[in-house]
Design a protein around this motif. Sequence first.
Motif, short mmCIF file in Angstrom:
data_model
loop_
_atom_site.label_atom_id
_atom_site.label_comp_id
_atom_site.label_asym_id
_atom_site.label_seq_id
_atom_site.Cartn_x
_atom_site.Cartn_y
_atom_site.Cartn_z
N MET A 1 0.98 -1.29 -0.22
CA MET A 1 0.08 -0.10 -0.45
C MET A 1 0.98 1.23 0.21
O MET A 1 1.87 1.21 0.23
N ASP B 1 -5.52 4.80 1.17
CA ASP B 1 -6.40 4.64 1.40
C ASP B 1 -7.29 3.45 1.29
O ASP B 1 -7.74 4.37 -0.19
N GLU B 2 -7.21 2.14 1.09
CA GLU B 2 -7.32 1.24 0.14
C GLU B 2 -8.29 0.96 0.67
O GLU B 2 -8.75 0.45 2.29
N GLN B 3 -9.34 0.66 0.41
CA GLN B 3 -10.88 -0.49 1.24
C GLN B 3 -11.99 -1.10 0.13
O GLN B 3 -11.91 -0.56 -1.57
N GLU B 4 -11.73 -1.93 0.57
CA GLU B 4 -12.91 -3.12 -0.22
C GLU B 4 -14.12 -2.39 0.18
O GLU B 4 -15.18 -2.70 0.79
N SER C 1 -18.99 -2.81 -2.64
CA SER C 1 -19.47 -3.81 -3.19
C SER C 1 -19.67 -2.66 -4.28
O SER C 1 -20.17 -1.43 -4.08
N GLU D 1 -17.24 -7.47 -5.02
CA GLU D 1 -16.02 -7.00 -3.87
C GLU D 1 -15.12 -6.12 -4.98
O GLU D 1 -14.74 -6.41 -5.26
N VAL D 2 -14.97 -4.79 -4.45
CA VAL D 2 -13.82 -4.28 -5.54
C VAL D 2 -13.15 -3.35 -4.13
O VAL D 2 -13.29 -3.12 -3.10
N GLU D 3 -12.00 -3.16 -4.97
CA GLU D 3 -10.36 -2.15 -4.33
C GLU D 3 -11.05 -1.24 -5.09
O GLU D 3 -10.44 -0.80 -5.93
N VAL D 4 -10.90 -0.05 -3.79
CA VAL D 4 -11.32 1.74 -3.88
C VAL D 4 -9.53 2.22 -3.18
O VAL D 4 -9.95 2.15 -2.29
N GLN D 5 -8.96 3.14 -4.37
CA GLN D 5 -7.79 3.57 -3.61
C GLN D 5 -8.51 5.54 -3.59
O GLN D 5 -8.89 5.56 -4.20
N CYS E 1 -16.27 0.06 -12.97
CA CYS E 1 -16.09 -0.78 -12.23
C CYS E 1 -14.92 -1.78 -12.73
O CYS E 1 -15.47 -2.25 -14.11
#
Length: 64
Positions: free
Chosen positions: A1, A6-9, A11, A18-22, A37
């Motif tokens: 990271m 900040d990386e968050q999982e 939907s 489930e996707v990762e968004v920074q 997406c």
Amino acid sequence: MQPFADEQELSCPYCGEEVEVQADAVGPSSEVYVEDCPVCCRPWTVSVSREGAEVFVSLGRDDD
């Protein structure tokens, strides 16, 4: 990271995957932008708010 990200999982509001968004931890107190997406390619509205060291990210449908 990355040190200032900040990386968050979350939907995807369309397909439910489930996707990762920074989001950068440093920036304006709030911002909104559109991102596709990586699973279903539909556009999200990404809302980022920053309160001190806390970063909050939410995803919404672009057609809402």
